[in-house]
Design a protein around this motif. Structure first.
Motif, mmCIF file in Angstrom:
data_model
loop_
_atom_site.group_PDB
_atom_site.id
_atom_site.type_symbol
_atom_site.label_atom_id
_atom_site.label_comp_id
_atom_site.label_asym_id
_atom_site.label_seq_id
_atom_site.Cartn_x
_atom_site.Cartn_y
_atom_site.Cartn_z
ATOM 1 N N PHE A 77 0.830 -1.206 0.000
ATOM 2 C CA PHE A 77 0.000 0.000 0.000
ATOM 3 C C PHE A 77 0.869 1.262 0.000
ATOM 4 O O PHE A 77 0.705 2.160 -0.844
ATOM 5 N N ILE A 78 1.835 1.336 0.924
ATOM 6 C CA ILE A 78 2.620 2.558 1.077
ATOM 7 C C ILE A 78 3.607 2.733 -0.069
ATOM 8 O O ILE A 78 3.963 3.873 -0.422
ATOM 9 N N TYR A 79 4.057 1.642 -0.698
ATOM 10 C CA TYR A 79 4.923 1.771 -1.865
ATOM 11 C C TYR A 79 4.198 2.539 -2.965
ATOM 12 O O TYR A 79 4.772 3.430 -3.602
ATOM 13 N N PHE A 80 2.950 2.197 -3.208
ATOM 14 C CA PHE A 80 2.188 2.903 -4.242
ATOM 15 C C PHE A 80 1.899 4.337 -3.826
ATOM 16 O O PHE A 80 1.929 5.253 -4.665
ATOM 17 N N VAL A 81 1.623 4.569 -2.549
ATOM 18 C CA VAL A 81 1.404 5.934 -2.073
ATOM 19 C C VAL A 81 2.653 6.782 -2.294
ATOM 20 O O VAL A 81 2.591 7.902 -2.819
ATOM 21 N N ARG A 82 3.813 6.243 -1.915
ATOM 22 C CA ARG A 82 5.069 6.985 -2.088
ATOM 23 C C ARG A 82 5.369 7.220 -3.573
ATOM 24 O O ARG A 82 6.039 8.205 -3.924
ATOM 25 N N CYS A 158 8.418 -13.375 -13.308
ATOM 26 C CA CYS A 158 7.748 -12.455 -12.398
ATOM 27 C C CYS A 158 8.718 -11.401 -11.852
ATOM 28 O O CYS A 158 9.937 -11.520 -11.986
ATOM 29 N N PHE A 159 8.155 -10.393 -11.228
ATOM 30 C CA PHE A 159 8.947 -9.304 -10.645
ATOM 31 C C PHE A 159 9.109 -9.564 -9.149
ATOM 32 O O PHE A 159 8.112 -9.778 -8.444
ATOM 33 N N PRO A 160 10.343 -9.527 -8.623
ATOM 34 C CA PRO A 160 10.546 -9.781 -7.181
ATOM 35 C C PRO A 160 10.272 -8.529 -6.352
ATOM 36 O O PRO A 160 10.884 -7.490 -6.557
ATOM 37 N N GLN A 350 23.943 3.251 -0.723
ATOM 38 C CA GLN A 350 22.740 4.083 -0.754
ATOM 39 C C GLN A 350 22.219 4.249 -2.175
ATOM 40 O O GLN A 350 21.003 4.364 -2.392
ATOM 41 N N THR A 351 23.099 4.184 -3.169
ATOM 42 C CA THR A 351 22.644 4.215 -4.560
ATOM 43 C C THR A 351 21.867 2.956 -4.894
ATOM 44 O O THR A 351 20.846 3.015 -5.602
ATOM 45 N N TYR A 352 22.321 1.806 -4.390
ATOM 46 C CA TYR A 352 21.575 0.568 -4.613
ATOM 47 C C TYR A 352 20.177 0.702 -4.013
ATOM 48 O O TYR A 352 19.187 0.326 -4.650
ATOM 49 N N TYR A 353 20.089 1.221 -2.802
ATOM 50 C CA TYR A 353 18.769 1.414 -2.194
ATOM 51 C C TYR A 353 17.897 2.301 -3.073
ATOM 52 O O TYR A 353 16.728 1.978 -3.336
ATOM 53 N N ASP A 354 18.429 3.414 -3.525
ATOM 54 C CA ASP A 354 17.646 4.361 -4.329
ATOM 55 C C ASP A 354 17.137 3.723 -5.621
ATOM 56 O O ASP A 354 16.021 4.005 -6.056
ATOM 57 N N GLN A 355 17.939 2.860 -6.219
ATOM 58 C CA GLN A 355 17.586 2.286 -7.514
ATOM 59 C C GLN A 355 16.708 1.049 -7.422
ATOM 60 O O GLN A 355 15.868 0.829 -8.300
ATOM 61 N N TYR A 356 16.868 0.249 -6.360
ATOM 62 C CA TYR A 356 16.213 -1.062 -6.332
ATOM 63 C C TYR A 356 15.317 -1.318 -5.119
ATOM 64 O O TYR A 356 14.539 -2.272 -5.137
ATOM 65 N N LEU A 357 15.406 -0.502 -4.078
ATOM 66 C CA LEU A 357 14.653 -0.777 -2.858
ATOM 67 C C LEU A 357 13.680 0.343 -2.479
ATOM 68 O O LEU A 357 12.687 0.079 -1.801
ATOM 69 N N ALA A 358 13.953 1.560 -2.874
ATOM 70 C CA ALA A 358 13.081 2.683 -2.538
ATOM 71 C C ALA A 358 11.716 2.492 -3.194
ATOM 72 O O ALA A 358 11.620 2.005 -4.326
ATOM 73 N N PRO A 359 10.631 2.858 -2.512
ATOM 74 C CA PRO A 359 9.281 2.618 -3.052
ATOM 75 C C PRO A 359 9.045 3.197 -4.444
ATOM 76 O O PRO A 359 8.533 2.502 -5.330
ATOM 77 N N GLN A 360 9.380 4.451 -4.664
ATOM 78 C CA GLN A 360 9.087 5.074 -5.953
ATOM 79 C C GLN A 360 9.804 4.363 -7.091
ATOM 80 O O GLN A 360 9.204 4.052 -8.129
ATOM 81 N N ALA A 361 11.097 4.077 -6.903
ATOM 82 C CA ALA A 361 11.857 3.379 -7.942
ATOM 83 C C ALA A 361 11.349 1.960 -8.133
ATOM 84 O O ALA A 361 11.294 1.457 -9.268
ATOM 85 N N SER A 362 10.961 1.300 -7.047
ATOM 86 C CA SER A 362 10.470 -0.083 -7.137
ATOM 87 C C SER A 362 9.167 -0.166 -7.908
ATOM 88 O O SER A 362 8.984 -1.062 -8.752
ATOM 89 N N GLU A 368 7.060 -1.206 -15.327
ATOM 90 C CA GLU A 368 7.761 -1.331 -16.612
ATOM 91 C C GLU A 368 8.142 -2.775 -16.935
ATOM 92 O O GLU A 368 8.672 -3.052 -18.016
ATOM 93 N N HIS A 369 7.832 -3.687 -16.027
ATOM 94 C CA HIS A 369 8.285 -5.073 -16.164
ATOM 95 C C HIS A 369 7.619 -5.785 -17.346
ATOM 96 O O HIS A 369 8.261 -6.569 -18.046
#
Length: 389
Positions: A77-82, A158-160, A350-362, A368-369
């Motif tokens: 839920f919060i990933y989509f909100v962010r 599938c997308f992880p 922290q770049t890895y987090y921004d690209q692959y773990l942060a809600p907006q980027a995820s 796009e998958h």
């Protein structure tokens, strides 16, 4: 032993099914839900409520989507909100009857609507569902199908789903303050913070199914092998206060059973260290605190880089070990690393987090998958028989 394992798995699955449907035998809970529902915002004025935001509609069968204490539901839920979406929840007592409980209640801090009429939905919304068939699929622009299976492989189509921060951190909006924490001065070389009850964190599933050292094994090994001046175990709030006012060249191990840290102070505590010793969770390796470390630029020392997608890389964005001896080597490497290499690894983490773990980027990567139908593997870190989530 195999028979006992199968019996345990069956027992947990049966218990999970009973938990999902027990609400049907509690009339008072149903009437509480009906009263809550009457107070919610419907979708009659959705075009005004969403303020030109894209809309995501959640349509689930029952509370299986919740995960432990509602963590999975809220994280999704919060990933989509962010990511800028306006959430719409389909009215379903089996899903929303417990929305005022545990981590799931954090959804109530955000703006959302409960679906009143299907005709109110604007065409082209994103539908997230675990149903074989949803009548909301026809007008959806994209459909995210939830897949609960374990044993994810990078060869799967599938997308992880990325592992999230601990839910109270999103609720406190701490994930929006990462830039501040990343600039914080670092006083400690290595930090571990988490529950450290020996019996709870020494399960067979960690040692045998995942073939990892348990949290108990890691902390015991280092307490025995590191010199006394390089291992500081924090067992009460007074010791934590002392540590916060000190620089420390070794490992600070904080047992959160005895040293309680508020959600609003946790990331700041994590950001006091250059490195974070990532110990496995209870039944499977992944734990929120490793994600939190990378979010604030604290470099993880880990034995499960392969449970990230893409995998973490030793010497680039983490230090990796796979045995007791390698654990000691990794810790020594962290304690002796020069400033230049450490700064480079901090930036990479922290770049890895921004690209692959942060809600907006995820969410961007998720959408796009595939062009329209996307399978979302909710628990890619889980192996069959290796715990429940």
């Amino acid at each position: 032993m195999h028979g006992l394992s199968q019996l345990s798995t069956f027992g947990h699955q049966l218990d999970g099914t009973l938990q999902r449907y027990k609400a049907l035998v509690y009339p008072q809970r149903y009437w509480d839900y009906r009263r809550w529902l009457q107070q919610q915002v419907g979708t009659e004025q959705l075009h005004q409520l969403a303020h030109n935001q894209p809309v995501v509609v959640f349509d689930f069968r029952d509370s299986r989507i919740d995960g432990p204490q509602g963590r999975r539901f809220y994280s999704l839920f919060i990933y989509f909100v962010r990511a800028g979406f306006y959430p719409v929840l389909r009215n379903n007592y089996l899903v929303l009857g417990n929305i005022q409980e545990k981590h799931k209640r954090y959804c109530l801090q955000e703006n959302f609507s409960v679906l009143t009429h299907e005709r109110d939905l604007p065409a082209g919304y994103v539908l997230v569902t675990d149903k074989w068939y949803s009548n909301l699929a026809e007008r959806a622009g994209k459909i995210i199908h939830i897949n609960y299976q374990p044993d994810y492989s990078t060869n799967d189509s599938c997308f992880p789903m990325p592992f999230p921060l601990f839910p109270p951190l999103y609720a406190a909006k701490e994930d929006l303050r990462l830039a501040y924490y990343r600039e914080q001065d670092r006083q400690w070389k290595i930090f571990f913070g988490g529950d450290a009850e020996p019996g709870k964190y020494n399960k067979k599933s960690i040692r045998e199914i995942y073939a990892k050292l348990s949290r108990t094994q890691i902390l015991e090994r280092l307490s025995q092998r590191l010199p006394n001046d390089f291992f500081w175990r924090l067992n009460n709030p007074e010791q934590l206060k002392q540590a916060e006012q000190s620089s420390y060249p070794g490992l600070i191990a904080m047992n959160t059973r005895h040293c309680k840290v508020a959600s609003e102070e946790w990331l700041g505590t994590m950001a006091r260290a250059h490195f974070f010793l990532a110990c496995p969770g209870v039944r499977y390796p992944m734990s929120h605190n490793l994600i939190e470390a990378m979010a604030v630029g604290t470099i993880p020392i880990t034995q499960y880089p392969e449970l990230f997608f893409p995998a973490l890389e030793h010497g680039k964005n983490c230090l990796v070990f796979s045995s007791p001896d390698e654990l000691q080597i990794a810790v020594q490497q962290a304690m002796s690393m020069d400033n230049a290499q450490r700064a480079e690894m901090k930036q990479a983490a922290q770049t890895y987090y921004d690209q692959y773990l942060a809600p907006q980027a995820s969410i961007k990567r998720l959408l796009e998958h595939r062009p329209k139908h996307i399978s979302l593997r909710l628990l890619p870190f889980l192996k069959a028989g290796g715990g429940f989530a």
